[in-house]
Design a protein around this motif. Structure first.
Motif, PDB file in Angstrom:
ATOM      1  N   ALA A  30       0.826  -1.202   0.000  1.00 27.65           N
ATOM      2  CA  ALA A  30       0.000   0.000   0.000  1.00 27.65           C
ATOM      3  C   ALA A  30       0.863   1.255   0.000  1.00 27.65           C
ATOM      4  CB  ALA A  30      -0.927  -0.008   1.216  1.00 27.65           C
ATOM      5  N   THR A  54       1.044   3.868  -3.242  1.00 27.29           N
ATOM      6  CA  THR A  54       0.704   5.271  -3.005  1.00 27.29           C
ATOM      7  C   THR A  54       1.842   6.192  -3.425  1.00 27.29           C
ATOM      8  OG1 THR A  54      -0.749   4.673  -1.160  1.00 27.29           O
ATOM      9  CG2 THR A  54       0.054   6.944  -1.229  1.00 27.29           C
ATOM     10  N   ALA A 107      -6.650  -5.413   2.596  1.00 21.92           N
ATOM     11  CA  ALA A 107      -7.656  -4.568   1.951  1.00 21.92           C
ATOM     12  C   ALA A 107      -7.089  -3.188   1.642  1.00 21.92           C
ATOM     13  CB  ALA A 107      -8.884  -4.459   2.841  1.00 21.92           C
ATOM     14  N   ALA A 108      -6.192  -2.677   2.513  1.00 17.44           N
ATOM     15  CA  ALA A 108      -5.556  -1.385   2.245  1.00 17.44           C
ATOM     16  C   ALA A 108      -4.666  -1.473   1.014  1.00 17.44           C
ATOM     17  CB  ALA A 108      -4.747  -0.937   3.461  1.00 17.44           C
ATOM     18  N   LEU A 114      -5.156  -3.599  -1.485  1.00 16.36           N
ATOM     19  CA  LEU A 114      -6.111  -3.670  -2.593  1.00 16.36           C
ATOM     20  C   LEU A 114      -6.580  -2.278  -2.993  1.00 16.36           C
ATOM     21  CD1 LEU A 114      -9.142  -6.115  -2.768  1.00 16.36           C
ATOM     22  CD2 LEU A 114      -9.437  -3.688  -3.223  1.00 16.36           C
ATOM     23  N   SER A 115      -6.931  -1.478  -1.983  1.00 17.71           N
ATOM     24  CA  SER A 115      -7.444  -0.125  -2.252  1.00 17.71           C
ATOM     25  C   SER A 115      -6.393   0.742  -2.924  1.00 17.71           C
ATOM     26  CB  SER A 115      -7.897   0.511  -0.938  1.00 17.71           C
ATOM     27  OG  SER A 115      -8.329   1.836  -1.140  1.00 17.71           O
ATOM     28  N   TYR A 158      -5.997  -0.427  -6.553  1.00 17.26           N
ATOM     29  CA  TYR A 158      -7.196  -0.173  -7.351  1.00 17.26           C
ATOM     30  C   TYR A 158      -7.372   1.315  -7.642  1.00 17.26           C
ATOM     31  CZ  TYR A 158     -12.098   0.040  -8.710  1.00 17.26           C
ATOM     32  OH  TYR A 158     -13.268   0.280  -9.392  1.00 17.26           O
ATOM     33  N   ASN A 159      -7.033   2.160  -6.671  1.00 13.46           N
ATOM     34  CA  ASN A 159      -7.227   3.606  -6.831  1.00 13.46           C
ATOM     35  C   ASN A 159      -6.063   4.309  -7.506  1.00 13.46           C
ATOM     36  OD1 ASN A 159      -9.869   4.201  -5.566  1.00 13.46           O
ATOM     37  ND2 ASN A 159      -8.923   3.283  -3.764  1.00 13.46           N
ATOM     38  N   VAL A 192      -6.025  -9.232  -6.375  1.00 12.38           N
ATOM     39  CA  VAL A 192      -5.553  -7.866  -6.148  1.00 12.38           C
ATOM     40  C   VAL A 192      -4.348  -7.570  -7.026  1.00 12.38           C
ATOM     41  CG1 VAL A 192      -4.439  -6.352  -4.456  1.00 12.38           C
ATOM     42  CG2 VAL A 192      -6.416  -7.740  -3.788  1.00 12.38           C
ATOM     43  N   ASP A 223      -6.737  -3.265 -11.518  1.00 11.53           N
ATOM     44  CA  ASP A 223      -7.739  -2.270 -11.902  1.00 11.53           C
ATOM     45  C   ASP A 223      -8.889  -2.897 -12.683  1.00 11.53           C
ATOM     46  OD1 ASP A 223      -6.115  -2.835 -13.991  1.00 11.53           O
ATOM     47  OD2 ASP A 223      -5.470  -0.778 -14.376  1.00 11.53           O
ATOM     48  N   ARG A 225      -1.493   9.948   1.286  1.00 16.50           N
ATOM     49  CA  ARG A 225      -1.957   8.970   2.269  1.00 16.50           C
ATOM     50  C   ARG A 225      -0.750   8.255   2.859  1.00 16.50           C
ATOM     51  NH1 ARG A 225      -4.813   8.155  -2.271  1.00 16.50           N
ATOM     52  NH2 ARG A 225      -3.766   6.184  -2.732  1.00 16.50           N
TER      53      ARG A 225
END
Length: 568
Positions: free
Chosen positions: A381, A385, A419-420, A422-423, A426-427, A447, A452, A567
């Motif tokens: 993550a 980011t 999940a973080a 994955l987010s 994805y974002n 993931v 995407d 983030r």
């Protein structure tokens, strides 16, 4: 007859008698230079300087010389501090500088701003500092849109109870400039080198950045030092046991570890070489002699035919990305790994393809089989980011057996951290090129193999192996009743072998390609030519558009979302 005033205007006798030093600014300039000379030359008899050298540490200005391009440092606040004059003669005797040295410099020809702690002045505590000098530097770096480098040693101007006596009162602690640190992170690359005991405010600064490196045996990091800890928890610990590199390099508090101060500076220089000066510009492209058409024969056999056997994923990366030598020559490869000592199931770093900077994300099957644990999820993550924030496209090499399972995985909240990850993937708005080199199973496999949801570029190698569950464990779950009903262990093994053979016929990635479940299967030796072509296209046609979007979104203020644009 000419008047006295006429004599003055015409350079008459009276004007010649005037003291030139009082008619121009040479006198105050000479005083300025005298103070600068005192500050910029080490006082070798000063106890703080002696202690610094006794601990085998560079003095603050030696650090600047070692890190920055030769002669490029332009100081801001060069005479910030406390001059000491002789009471009788008025002659400047000594000068106690602020314990923070700040200014502009260059790294590989590119402008940066640097804030450097001087531990020899009150150990970097607030009572040896000048309020707002370091935070001002962080504001300036953001406004000027240049990378910010912090050399941390001490508390970076953080609290000291000695300040209470000077003020005559205690005080409610504030952010102490940390808001400015977060504002800077939203706009420019922020990096930190930990070069001694880093405590309190400095510890917070160390993690409020995009890259941090600590030096083995020289630096430690903690929220509070051993004396405070002993009073609070009754633990009598040394600095190294409390917060040495072996602790923080493995828990993800810092990204990298260096063998010396010079090594730390080299890592900072290399990290910054891949990033733009701010989010408003593109990452710098470097010329390379490595041909994009290079095809490495070793790639055809690097993934073992036996699925349980491991391989060297770092060698695989070096075979694909730009290099000035052979893939076995670590120093010649463009791959710069970030976070080698923590979250070791995941491998992250920067590299170049045809000179274009990219992020590299993959798994390491040598560590827990590559199963993604809590720290690996956090690492993913954080890295995704970072790349997305500064516009680095990501080369995503997938060999993922799924999330780690078992009691330890559950206690460490693996799925929440997963999940973080994955987010973040994805974002991400930067282009991602996905190559499924071996496994992609379960949620974690989904993931990484489809970050995407089918909108990115994806290919697979013929070694690809995927599904909701790995066959061996999946068969155990799906046919548990039949297997448990076997009359003997031998019979159970026979049923299992028959089931595996039955499923093997549908396991081939070609069967998935027939149904367009994977877009293309490629020869592994074609990977470099394909990803080089992709990177060139991204830099020529896609990233410039993302840069324009950022300009339109953030405008000229260079303070996106009031500093909340990154983030952690």
């Amino acid at each position: 007859m000419p008047s006295d005033n006429d004599n003055k205007r015409q350079g008459g006798p009276e004007e010649k008698e005037v003291d030139d030093s009082r008619e121009n600014w040479e006198h105050p300039l000479s005083e300025l230079r005298a103070q600068q000379r005192l500050i910029q030359a080490p006082n070798q008899e000063d106890p703080g300087y002696i202690r610094q050298k006794a601990n085998n540490k560079l003095w603050v200005r030696e650090r600047l010389t070692s890190l920055l391009d030769n002669g490029s440092f332009l100081e801001v606040g060069s005479v910030t501090g406390k001059p000491n004059y002789d009471e009788e003669t008025g002659v400047l005797k000594s000068f106690t500088p602020a314990n923070s040295v700040t200014g502009f410099g260059k790294v590989d020809g590119r402008k940066v701003f640097i804030t450097a702690d001087d531990f020899s002045v009150r150990g970097g505590h607030a009572d040896g500092g000048i309020q707002m000098k370091a935070p001002y530097g962080e504001i300036l770096a953001r406004k000027m849109r240049v990378p910010l480098i912090r050399l941390l040693d001490g508390s970076s101007g953080g609290g000291s109870v000695a300040t209470y006596l000077t003020l005559g009162a205690t005080y409610i602690p504030g952010l102490a400039g940390l808001g400015k640190s977060m504002d800077a992170m939203a706009v420019v690359p922020v990096v930190s080198a930990l070069l001694g005991p880093v405590v309190g405010l400095a510890a917070a600064k160390a993690v409020l950045g995009h890259f941090s490196v600590m030096v083995k045996g020289l630096s430690q990091l903690f929220a509070a030092g051993p004396p405070v800890v002993k009073q609070a928890t009754f633990e009598d610990l040394s600095k190294e046991v409390l917060g040495g590199w072996e602790i923080h390099a493995q828990n993800g508090t810092v990204d990298n570890v260096a063998s010396s101060e010079v090594d730390a500076f080299q890592q900072i220089r290399r990290f910054l070489s891949y990033l733009p000066s701010s989010i408003f510009s593109l990452p710098p492209v470097h010329a390379t002699t490595d041909l994009p058409s290079r095809r490495e024969e070793d790639l055809i056999a690097i993934i073992p035919r036996r699925r349980a056997r491991p391989y060297d994923v770092r060698k695989l990366i070096r075979l694909i990305v730009d290099t000035n030598g052979t893939p076995d020559d670590l120093n010649s490869s463009s791959f710069f790994e970030i976070g080698y000592t923590w979250g070791r199931c995941i491998v992250t770093g920067f590299a170049r393809l045809s000179g274009n900077p990219i992020g590299v994300l993959t798994s390491d099957c040598m560590f827990n089989g590559g199963a993604i644990d809590a720290l690996g999820s956090q690492k993913t993550a954080r890295f995704a980011t970072l790349c997305d924030h500064f516009g680095l496209p990501i080369l995503n090499l997938v060999d993922n057996p799924g999330f780690a399972i078992g009691s330890v995985a559950e206690r460490t909240a693996t799925i929440r951290h997963g999940a973080a990850a994955l987010s973040a993937l994805y974002n991400a708005t930067v282009p991602i090129y996905t190559v499924v080199i071996r496994r992609a199973f379960g949620v974690a496999g989904g993931v990484f193999a489809d970050p995407d949801e089918g909108m990115g570029t994806r290919v697979a190698w013929p070694s690809g192996d995927w599904g909701s569950l790995p066959l061996e464990g999946g068969i155990e779950a799906a046919y548990k009743r039949q297997l448990d009903a076997a009359e003997s262990e031998e019979a159970r093994e026979k049923i299992m072998a028959d089931l595996l053979e039955k499923f093997e016929s549908v396991r081939s990635p070609l069967k998935t390609a027939h149904k367009f479940g994977v877009e293309e299967i490629i020869d592994p030796r074609d990977t470099r030519p394909l990803v080089c072509e992709w990177a060139t296209h991204v830099y020529e046609h896609l990233l410039p558009q993302l840069s324009i979007v950022r300009q339109n979104k953030y405008g000229l203020d260079a303070k996106p979302s009031s500093g909340r644009g990154y983030r952690l």
